[in-house]
Structures are given as C-alpha cells and as structure tokens.
Design an enzyme around this catalytic site. Structure first.
Site, PDB file in Angstrom:
ATOM      1  N   CYS A  13       0.850  -1.295  -0.082  1.00 12.40           N
ATOM      2  CA  CYS A  13      -0.108   0.073   0.035  1.00 12.40           C
ATOM      3  C   CYS A  13       0.888   1.203  -0.064  1.00 12.40           C
ATOM      4  CB  CYS A  13      -0.993  -0.019   1.508  1.00 12.40           C
ATOM      5  SG  CYS A  13      -1.840  -1.281   1.255  1.00 12.40           S
TER       6      CYS A  13
ATOM      7  N   GLY B 186       1.070   4.264  -1.991  1.00 12.33           N
ATOM      8  CA  GLY B 186       1.039   5.567  -2.125  1.00 12.33           C
ATOM      9  C   GLY B 186       0.800   6.475  -1.014  1.00 12.33           C
TER      10      GLY B 186
ATOM     11  N   GLY C 129       4.038   7.235  -1.066  1.00 13.95           N
ATOM     12  CA  GLY C 129       5.473   6.941  -1.457  1.00 13.95           C
ATOM     13  C   GLY C 129       6.505   6.954  -0.603  1.00 13.95           C
ATOM     14  N   GLY C 130       6.220   7.694   0.470  1.00 13.88           N
ATOM     15  CA  GLY C 130       7.051   8.113   1.528  1.00 13.88           C
ATOM     16  C   GLY C 130       7.859   6.674   2.091  1.00 13.88           C
ATOM     17  N   LYS C 131       7.226   5.720   2.560  1.00 16.63           N
ATOM     18  CA  LYS C 131       8.077   4.724   2.779  1.00 16.63           C
ATOM     19  C   LYS C 131       8.687   4.126   1.758  1.00 16.63           C
ATOM     20  CE  LYS C 131       5.107   4.137   6.912  1.00 16.63           C
ATOM     21  NZ  LYS C 131       4.049   5.286   6.404  1.00 16.63           N
TER      22      LYS C 131
ATOM     23  N   ASP D 111      -0.142   0.367  -5.344  1.00 16.59           N
ATOM     24  CA  ASP D 111      -1.178   0.930  -4.544  1.00 16.59           C
ATOM     25  C   ASP D 111      -2.344   0.616  -5.847  1.00 16.59           C
ATOM     26  OD1 ASP D 111      -1.489   3.364  -2.506  1.00 16.59           O
ATOM     27  OD2 ASP D 111      -3.028   3.225  -3.951  1.00 16.59           O
TER      28      ASP D 111
ATOM     29  N   ASP E 110      -4.930  -4.153  -6.756  1.00 13.73           N
ATOM     30  CA  ASP E 110      -5.445  -4.505  -5.478  1.00 13.73           C
ATOM     31  C   ASP E 110      -4.531  -5.474  -4.860  1.00 13.73           C
ATOM     32  OD1 ASP E 110      -6.907  -5.354  -3.407  1.00 13.73           O
ATOM     33  OD2 ASP E 110      -8.655  -5.822  -4.421  1.00 13.73           O
TER      34      ASP E 110
ATOM     35  N   ASP F   1       1.628  -1.002   5.078  1.00 16.55           N
ATOM     36  CA  ASP F   1       1.021   0.062   5.395  1.00 16.55           C
ATOM     37  C   ASP F   1      -0.403   0.319   5.271  1.00 16.55           C
ATOM     38  OD1 ASP F   1       1.219   2.659   6.863  1.00 16.55           O
ATOM     39  OD2 ASP F   1       2.385   3.668   5.062  1.00 16.55           O
TER      40      ASP F   1
ATOM     41  N   CYS G  96      -1.283   4.108  10.809  1.00 16.38           N
ATOM     42  CA  CYS G  96      -1.105   5.584  11.481  1.00 16.38           C
ATOM     43  C   CYS G  96      -2.259   5.704  12.515  1.00 16.38           C
ATOM     44  CB  CYS G  96      -1.137   6.541  10.002  1.00 16.38           C
ATOM     45  SG  CYS G  96      -0.690   8.128  11.003  1.00 16.38           S
TER      46      CYS G  96
HETATM   47  C1  LIG Z   1      -1.672   4.589   4.540  1.00 16.97           C
HETATM   48  S1  LIG Z   1      -1.768   4.765   2.927  1.00 16.97           S
HETATM   49  C2  LIG Z   1       0.131   4.406   2.670  1.00 16.97           C
HETATM   50  C3  LIG Z   1       1.093   5.382   2.803  1.00 16.97           C
HETATM   51  C4  LIG Z   1       2.312   5.006   2.275  1.00 16.97           C
HETATM   52  N1  LIG Z   1       2.810   4.000   2.624  1.00 16.97           N
HETATM   53  C5  LIG Z   1       3.651   6.122   2.459  1.00 16.97           C
HETATM   54  O1  LIG Z   1       4.316   5.935   3.235  1.00 16.97           O
HETATM   55  O2  LIG Z   1       3.529   7.037   1.914  1.00 16.97           O
HETATM   56  C6  LIG Z   1      -2.670   3.440   2.332  1.00 16.97           C
HETATM   57  C7  LIG Z   1      -2.694   3.217   0.923  1.00 16.97           C
HETATM   58  O3  LIG Z   1      -3.151   2.095   0.621  1.00 16.97           O
HETATM   59  C8  LIG Z   1      -3.992   2.097  -0.419  1.00 16.97           C
HETATM   60  N2  LIG Z   1      -4.737   1.169  -0.613  1.00 16.97           N
HETATM   61  C9  LIG Z   1      -6.045   0.905  -0.142  1.00 16.97           C
HETATM   62  N3  LIG Z   1      -6.797  -0.431  -0.466  1.00 16.97           N
HETATM   63  C10 LIG Z   1      -5.619  -1.025  -0.960  1.00 16.97           C
HETATM   64  C11 LIG Z   1      -5.468  -2.192  -1.828  1.00 16.97           C
HETATM   65  N4  LIG Z   1      -6.518  -3.035  -1.679  1.00 16.97           N
HETATM   66  N5  LIG Z   1      -4.570  -2.563  -2.667  1.00 16.97           N
HETATM   67  C12 LIG Z   1      -3.634  -1.603  -2.602  1.00 16.97           C
HETATM   68  N6  LIG Z   1      -3.649  -0.475  -2.071  1.00 16.97           N
HETATM   69  C13 LIG Z   1      -4.721  -0.206  -1.461  1.00 16.97           C
HETATM   70  C14 LIG Z   1      -4.494   3.641  -0.604  1.00 16.97           C
HETATM   71  O4  LIG Z   1      -4.722   4.029  -1.954  1.00 16.97           O
HETATM   72  C15 LIG Z   1      -3.457   4.448   0.181  1.00 16.97           C
HETATM   73  O5  LIG Z   1      -2.549   4.975  -0.746  1.00 16.97           O
END
Ligand SMILES: C[S@@+](CC[C@H](N)C(=O)[O-])C[C@H]1O[C@@H](n2cnc3c(N)ncnc32)[C@H](O)[C@@H]1O
Length: 475
Positions: free
Chosen positions: A292, A294, A296-298, A317, A343, A360, A413
C-alpha cells in the site's frame, strides 16, 4: 446555564451563504481572519481539507508571515475544538445550532477560539468577529454575532468546562473530550490503547493532538545526506538516521526536497520502515514488497535501502493517482524497482515471492490528528468497523506474499486497538504460520517503547505521529 434571553438567529435570516473563496466585496475584517473564515467555511461547507485549502489561500492572498501564522493558528485551532465551541455557543443561543446559518456559526466558532484559546482579549474577539460577520454576511447577522460573542467571552475555557462539561470525577472521558476538543469515542480509543499512565497520560496525549506537528524530513538513502538538510537549517532527527526536523519555514525552499533527494515524512513513519529493513533475515534478501505504497514516503526510503543491498522493491497501490505519486517519489533511485496499480488483496504476483513485505494499511488516521485538524470530527466509529475486513484481508495477502522465513511489517497510522493488535492477533491465530517478533531492537535508541513485541509511537511521548508496528515472520 439558563440565561434569560438568548440571541436567536435562524438559518433563513442570513444575508446568504458566501461561497467563493475570493475576498468579499466589503472587506471590513483583517485579511488573516478573512482567510481563516474562508478556510473554515471550505472545510465545513465543502468538505475541504484544511491542510490543503489553507496554504492555497495564504499564498493567493499574499498574507505576510505574521498574518499567515495567525490565520493558521486560528483555522487549525477552531477546527480542532469545533465540538467544544459548539457546546459553548449552543448554550448561548436559543436555537439548536443546526438552525443557525452555517457561515454565522463558523464565524462564531472562530470568535470563540480567539477569546477562549488564543489570548485575544474578549472585547477584541467580539469586535473582530462582528466586523467579519458584517463584511462577509450582513448587518443583521453582525448584531446576532455581537450578542453571542459577548456572552461567550464572559468566561474562560476552564470556567466553561466547569459549567458545561461532565465532571472529571464522574466522567473523565467526557470531561477530557470537552476540555481538549476530541469526540468521546476517540478519547476512549486512545485510553484503551495507552499502555499506562492513567488519566494524566491520556490528557497529555489529547493535548499533544492539539499542538502543531514538527516538519520532519527524510533523505532518500543513496540520494541525499542529512548534512545537506542540516546546512539548510534543519536539525538531525533524534532517532532516524535519515531524518531531520525543520524548526520553521517552508520545506519546499530546500534544494534537496525540491530535487526529490529528500521528502517530508514523519519520523515515526521513517522508523517503522527502517525497522522492517533492519530486522535480520536468514536466506535471500532480494525481493521487497510495499503493498500500500501511495503516496510513496516509505517506498522511497525502502527503495533506497533496497538499492544499497541489490534488492528490488515492488511498490503497489490500488489507486492510479497514488501510484503515480510513488513513481515520482522513486524517480532518481538507481535501483530496478517497479510500481504497480493493483488491488494488493489479490495481487498478480506469485505466492511466497518476497523476502520483506511492508503493509502500511489504510486506516482511520487517528494517529495523525495533529496534522488534520478536522479529521477527528469527520471520522466515525463505524469507519473503524468498515476498515477492519480490508486490513485483515491485506494482512492475509501479505502473509501469502512473503516466503517462509521472510518478514512482514504491519503498520498503521492509528493506535486504535481494533485496527492494530486485534487485526494482527486475528490473522496470527487463523494463519498458524506466523510468529510475532519483538520489534523494539530494530528501533535502537528510541525510549518508552513499552513491553513489546509490537511498538506503538505516541505524539506526547515521542513527538511523532502515533504509528503502530507489528513485525511478523512466516514460519
Ligand atoms: C496509509 S496509506 C500508505 C502510505 C504510504 N505507505 C506512504 O508511506 O506514503 C494507504 C494506501 O493504501 C492504498 N490502498 C487501499 N486499499 C488498497 C488495496 N486493496 N490494494 C492496494 N492499495 C490499497 C491507498 O490508496 C493508500 O494509498
């Protein structure tokens, strides 16, 4: 409180809702208060996010640094304490708040924040609110605002708390919720997740949610150096070897940030990603997955570390625009990484394909309330129940994706137990092939990490967002 005559102003009495973010044609209030009013209107009337809308407003109106700081404190504080101020305003009008014209209610909230929490003297809070309402809404509304604000300014916040909040002895959650501007269900969730320290720790935690978060930066491994950030005025972070804290100013002015060699990232976020990368692994260490990713920080941090070890990162993502942000964050990294829109509960990769997996998970974000002032009032308890199946499904997919002996980091978070340890417990119990690892040794130097094995950061203890980390190994 039962005052003899409370001011009355119904929705239909208003001079109409203002709905552009352009300055009003009758600017009788100062620009900082007008900007805060427009930001709060956008949040409450258009579901905007204050952290996005306010910087735009400040820039387009060219507010000087002093006015911008005042407008920011006013906007953020008003939004944080909305629930509390509504009770106080409600006690001083003779109608349900839902019958007030929404712009008038927002102006009163701003006035309440100034007099109750910003040390603006009551008479100044009254007159500036009246000016604002006259200029933005109309004369009738200004008279109403004048009457309400005079009453609100008759007491300070402690006195209103004593009068309107439940007593601390009988209902500590209700009392602290009012005094620190949180919905009671969030106060309960934080109390349940705090490891100890009783009501004082809970109060410190709530107070920390009302303080501005420091601007934390992270250099991308192999692309930037912390020294570069320090030369630009930042201080090295306390624990993250890639982190720095910017005491003031716009991070966008730093060359390394503009060039993508560094990014804005909470220190807790950095540390949980580093813990996954630092935990030892038997066997190959070549394929990493960020499920997950987006924005993209981590992923940027992990990609840099993977490149240094000749490993490759697949960053996934579900949302196209978020995946594009990940691509931007990874641009400039020399490794062979890949970004995929998919997904992750059903990703198109083989089972047991990865050595390290970061999940994440999408979550309520209750650990980052400092940064999103309106979030506490928008979030509902039902959100937690709705997120749970997705978090569980994603964690199961993470376990399928990692090879035996490989590592999964489950990160959120939020400290809400229903999104953290409970999800992990549930998946461990049903999978039968996972072992929990003590994450604390991979956060070296960080104090107060509790009894383990999972780690929960806290704003009032660590100065970070309330990030949660569980480290799991597939047997
Ligand atoms: C908490 S954010 C991640 C932050 C990211 N790791 C960072 O450090 O920038 C959760 C992300 O999960 C994505 N997401 C939600 N459901 C998902 C799925 N089923 N498969 C892939 N990505 C998913 C969302 O679009 C969102 O960008």
């Amino acid at each position: 409180m039962t005052p003899p005559e409370k001011p009355s102003r119904r929705r239909h009495q208003s001079g109409g809702q203002r709905r552009s973010r352009e300055p009003a044609s009758r600017p009788t209030a100062d620009p900082a208060r007008v900007a805060a009013f427009d930001a709060v209107r956008a949040v409450s009337g258009e579901d905007a996010y204050a952290n996005l809308v306010l910087p735009e407003l400040l820039q387009s109106r060219r507010l000087n640094a002093r006015d911008a700081a005042f407008a920011t404190e006013l906007t953020y504080g008003t939004l944080r304490f909305t629930g509390t101020y509504d009770v106080i305003i409600g006690a001083n009008v003779d109608r349900p708040l839902g019958e007030l014209d929404p712009p008038v209610l927002d102006a009163l909230r701003l006035g309440a924040h100034q007099t109750l929490s910003m040390r603006v003297p009551p008479h100044a809070a009254v007159s500036t609110t009246v000016d604002l309402v006259r200029g933005q809404i109309g004369e009738g509304a200004a008279r109403f605002a004048n009457a309400v604000m005079r009453r609100v300014g008759e007491r300070d916040l402690d006195a209103w708390t004593a009068e309107l909040a439940p007593s601390r002895e009988k209902d500590v959650v209700g009392h602290l919720a009012f005094r620190h501007g949180h919905p009671p269900w969030i106060v309960r969730a934080l109390r349940d997740a705090l490891p100890g320290g009783g009501d004082d720790a809970l109060e410190a935690c709530l107070a920390a949610d009302n303080e501005p978060a420091p601007v934390a930066l992270a250099v991308r491994p192999g692309r930037g150096e912390v020294e570069e950030l320090v030369e630009a005025g930042a201080q090295p972070a306390r624990w993250s070897r890639y982190g720095a804290i910017l005491p003031s100013g716009d991070p966008g002015r730093i060359a390394a940030v503009r060039a993508g060699r560094a990014g804005v990232q909470d220190e807790g976020s950095q540390l949980v990603a580093l813990a996954l990368a630092d935990a030892p692994l038997d066997g190959p260490d070549e394929r990493w997955l960020d499920m997950c990713a987006g924005p993209g920080g981590k992923a940027a941090l992990l990609a840099g570390l993977a490149t240094e070890r000749d490993a490759r990162l697949l960053a996934v993502d579900q949302h196209e625009h978020r995946a594009r942000l990940v691509e931007q964050a990874l641009r400039g990294d020399s490794g062979e990484h890949e970004v995929l829109v998919a997904d992750a509960t059903d990703g198109p990769w083989p089972e047991a394909d990865f050595d390290r997996v970061l999940l994440d998970a999408p979550c309520s974000g209750l650990g980052a309330l400092r940064r999103r002032p309106e979030a506490r009032w928008r979030r509902q308890p039902s959100d937690i129940a709705e997120l749970r199946p997705l978090q569980t499904e994603l964690l199961r997919a993470a376990v399928r994706s990692v090879r035996p002996g490989g590592l999964v980091a489950y990160v959120t978070c939020t400290p809400h137990l229903a999104e953290t340890a409970t999800v992990v417990d549930d998946v461990i119990r049903k999978s039968g092939e996972l072992e929990r690892i003590d994450a604390r040794p991979y956060l070296s130097g960080v104090p107060d990490l509790g009894d383990g094995p999972d780690v929960q950061f806290w704003p009032h203890v660590h100065g970070t967002d309330a990030m949660y980390l569980a480290l799991l190994r597939r047997r």
